[in-house]
Design a protein around this motif. Structure first.
Motif, mmCIF file in Angstrom:
data_model
loop_
_atom_site.group_PDB
_atom_site.id
_atom_site.type_symbol
_atom_site.label_atom_id
_atom_site.label_comp_id
_atom_site.label_asym_id
_atom_site.label_seq_id
_atom_site.Cartn_x
_atom_site.Cartn_y
_atom_site.Cartn_z
ATOM 1 N N UNK A 371 0.863 -1.192 0.000
ATOM 2 C CA UNK A 371 0.000 0.000 0.000
ATOM 3 C C UNK A 371 0.891 1.231 0.000
ATOM 4 N N UNK A 372 0.457 2.252 -0.722
ATOM 5 C CA UNK A 372 1.165 3.540 -0.686
ATOM 6 C C UNK A 372 0.161 4.532 -0.122
ATOM 7 N N UNK A 373 0.479 5.131 0.997
ATOM 8 C CA UNK A 373 -0.483 6.052 1.610
ATOM 9 C C UNK A 373 0.195 7.366 1.996
ATOM 10 N N UNK A 374 -0.607 8.307 2.402
ATOM 11 C CA UNK A 374 -0.075 9.620 2.767
ATOM 12 C C UNK A 374 -1.145 10.662 2.509
ATOM 13 N N UNK A 375 -0.951 11.870 3.010
ATOM 14 C CA UNK A 375 -1.969 12.902 2.802
ATOM 15 C C UNK A 375 -2.074 13.326 1.337
ATOM 16 N N UNK A 526 -6.121 5.804 0.590
ATOM 17 C CA UNK A 526 -6.334 6.597 1.809
ATOM 18 C C UNK A 526 -7.110 5.770 2.822
ATOM 19 N N UNK A 527 -7.402 4.523 2.445
ATOM 20 C CA UNK A 527 -8.283 3.689 3.243
ATOM 21 C C UNK A 527 -7.487 3.087 4.406
ATOM 22 N N UNK A 528 -7.234 3.892 5.464
ATOM 23 C CA UNK A 528 -6.324 3.466 6.539
ATOM 24 C C UNK A 528 -6.837 2.240 7.303
ATOM 25 N N UNK A 529 -8.153 2.006 7.269
ATOM 26 C CA UNK A 529 -8.709 0.867 8.004
ATOM 27 C C UNK A 529 -8.292 -0.476 7.401
ATOM 28 N N UNK A 567 -4.916 11.985 7.344
ATOM 29 C CA UNK A 567 -5.574 11.278 6.228
ATOM 30 C C UNK A 567 -7.047 11.055 6.564
ATOM 31 N N UNK A 568 -7.307 10.637 7.827
ATOM 32 C CA UNK A 568 -8.713 10.391 8.223
ATOM 33 C C UNK A 568 -9.538 11.665 8.082
ATOM 34 N N UNK A 569 -8.922 12.800 8.477
ATOM 35 C CA UNK A 569 -9.659 14.065 8.373
ATOM 36 C C UNK A 569 -9.965 14.409 6.910
ATOM 37 N N UNK A 570 -8.993 14.095 6.010
ATOM 38 C CA UNK A 570 -9.220 14.385 4.580
ATOM 39 C C UNK A 570 -10.283 13.471 3.976
#
Ligand SMILES: Nc1ncnc2c1ncn2[C@@H]1O[C@H](COP(=O)(O)OP(=O)(O)OP(=O)(O)O)[C@@H](O)[C@H]1O
Length: 571
Positions: A371-375, A526-529, A567-570
């Motif tokens: 996974x590649x994540x970030x704001x 962005x799906x942190x869950x 990220x969750x806020x976005x």
């Protein structure tokens, strides 16, 4: 880009019978147009010369004149049909060739092209070729034939000096016209440029039309378009005015030459020993008039040719842009069973900070899910596109099993590195056409369709232009099917769960992990869950990789917690 010679060669080699039919009808038309003035001249001379002319002769001559008109009427539509078939066949094949070439250009160009501008350039390039071919077949070739036919007619009548004088005068006229056309070229370029600009503004404005209306922003939105209309109108007036000089030259040429000819005829008749009869004078005047008009039409053709060359230069610019699939690349590579995708240190420049800055070499094993994540704006899409090999300048640093991607043929590259962009895009038509882009369905597909609840759309609906008859979520789910149906060694999804309703998010991830188990799965998300389900998570910020490892090792770090909150806020 087809040159003029290639167009002519294509006409000769591929459409020989059509070309012969076209030329034959043109010659027949040229010959038949000579008949009425010659017959009329003979009728006048017969009426003048003989006190009791045979009525049968006069009636035969008059009938001949009418028959010539009828033949003319029959041949004209035949000539037009043969000509348009010839021109359109050549242009159709050439257009297909050009568009195939343009679609084959480098990926990055598709982001930079201004669509409206681009469409206009293509349209003008195609029209220029169409006009040029029509000019060669209908004007240049007939004038050449007319030169021979009329020259022969004058020699037959015994007035070759008149013919030579008219031709010499025609050459002077063409030389003057050449100077005017050269001087006018910058005005033509200016009006073309404004036309392309106008088309670009029009496309952008109409594309945003719905939002413009929603925001009651029509005056603001139309401002650049209206300004472009203004600039176009100014340029068009200058061009049309400069075109007036060409018209003036044409009128002068026709009136001076026909006037001169008539002057000579009248003097000849007044001399007491006329060298030709009144009937011959009428015939000469009529034939010469049409010959002079043909010469003036040649200049119109020359103007078109000049325009063609300008459009050709612009179109040539588009066609000479770098191709994605270049020759001498490896069409097939014996990759390992479980391949490794490697990316060396590299940077992608943009506005500060860098869009992407990879400091250390990275390796992706095919069996791994990443996974590649970030704001937002962290550089995730830029990174994924580099990994998919879409950025030509980074392909040397990207390799599969140590084979640089820059050495792979386009097909080998796209088969190994599969990429599903964030924005769903479709063709129009049936499911196979619109979603699979003509590919055939693999056995796994029906399960994926069921799991993503797409059965009804797939079985009963046709996707319309711009996919306007399906919802955003449906479009997103449909777009994922392409990689599921035809996976590569590494399968990259940009935000696969974006726009998907929460109820379907878990079945979607289940499907992806199931289908791509043991194959390279790389997802920007962005799906942190759901990050804990990946073998490896890369966290990005300001274009750089700030963390890289299993999620369980990263999640408790304070910096990562802060990023996750962001990220969750976005979301
Ligand atoms: N064609 C471009 N030219 C210059 N800068 C660009 C271009 N495309 C994107 N950027 C900038 O590069 C940075 C990274 O963009 P990118 O799309 O890779 O971010 P992202 O992490 O995928 O964002 P998001 O999660 O919002 O999709 C952003 O600051 C963006 O504004």
């Amino acid at each position: 880009m087809l040159s003029i010679q290639t167009l002519i060669r294509t006409a000769c080699e591929k459409y020989t019978s059509l070309l012969i039919l076209t030329v034959a009808t043109i010659i027949a038309l040229k010959l038949i147009t000579l008949a009425p003035p010659l017959l009329l001249g003979t009728i006048i001379d017969t009426l003048q010369g003989d006190r009791n002319p045979a009525s049968s002769t006069l009636l035969a001559l008059t009938t001949g004149l009418i028959v010539a008109g009828c033949i003319h009427a029959i041949i004209t539509p035949l000539q037009l049909h043969a000509l348009s078939k010839l021109v359109q066949s050549i242009i159709m094949n050439a257009s297909i060739e050009w568009i195939t070439e343009l679609i084959g250009k480098e990926f990055s160009l598709f982001n930079s092209w201004r669509i409206g501008h681009f469409i206009k350039s293509i349209e003008r390039g195609i029209t220029a070729h169409e006009q040029l071919l029509t000019f060669i077949v209908t004007i240049a070739l007939p004038v050449l034939l007319e030169f021979i036919v009329v020259g022969g007619a004058f020699i037959y009548i015994g007035d070759s000096e008149i013919f030579l004088s008219m031709t010499a005068f025609g050459i002077i006229y063409l030389a003057v016209t050449h100077q005017i056309i050269k001087w006018r070229r910058r005005h033509i370029d200016a009006v073309n440029e404004q036309e392309d600009e106008l088309s670009a503004h029009l496309y952008n404005t109409l594309n945003a039309g719905k939002t413009i209306k929603l925001e009651s922003a029509i005056p603001t939105a139309l401002h650049p378009l209206n300004a472009a209309f203004g600039r176009y109108a100014d340029a068009a007036v200058t061009t049309a005015s400069s075109g007036g000089l060409l018209s003036a030259a044409k009128i002068l040429f026709v009136s001076l030459s026909t006037g001169g000819l008539l002057y000579w005829g009248v003097l000849d008749q007044l001399s007491g020993h006329p060298s030709i009869s009144v009937g011959q004078l009428v015939a000469i005047f009529s034939i010469a008039g049409s010959y002079l008009l043909s010469i003036s039409t040649l200049t119109e053709g020359y103007r078109v040719l000049d325009q063609f060359l300008a459009d050709q230069r612009q179109f040539q610019g588009l066609l000479s842009l770098p191709d994605f699939d270049r020759s001498n690349r490896l069409a097939w590579v014996d990759f390992q069973r479980s391949s490794v995708l490697e990316l060396g240190p590299c940077e992608v420049a943009g506005t500060e900070p860098l869009r992407l800055s990879i400091k250390r070499p990275l390796a992706f094993v095919q069996g791994q899910s990443v996974a590649v994540t970030g704001p937002s704006g962290a550089g995730k899409t830029t990174f994924l596109e580099v990994l998919a090999g879409l950025d030509a300048s980074k392909r040397d640093q990207l390799s599969i099993d140590s084979v640089p991607v820059s050495l792979l043929s386009g097909q080998a590259h796209l088969d190994a590195l599969r990429y599903c962009p964030q924005q769903p895009r479709f063709l129009e038509g049936s499911f196979e056409q619109s979603v699979l882009f003509g590919g055939s369905a693999s056995p796994i597909l029906s399960r994926a369709i069921r799991q993503l609840e797409l059965d009804e759309i797939v079985t009963t609906r046709q996707v319309s232009e711009n996919a306007s008859n399906i919802s955003g979520g449906e479009a997103k789910r449909l777009s994922l099917l392409r990689l599921i149906n035809k996976p590569g060694k590494f399968n990259m999804f940009d935000e696969p769960s974006a726009s998907i309703e929460p109820r379907l998010t878990t079945p979607l991830w289940d499907l992806l992990f199931d289908v791509f188990a043991g194959q390279g799965l790389i997802c920007v998300t962005h799906d942190v869950d759901h990050l804990h389900r990946f073998d490896r998570v890369i966290v990005m910020h300001d274009g750089a990789i700030v963390e890289d490892g299993p999620w369980r090792d990263l999640i408790d770090r304070p910096a990562i917690r802060l990023l996750v909150d962001e990220i969750r806020m976005q979301n």
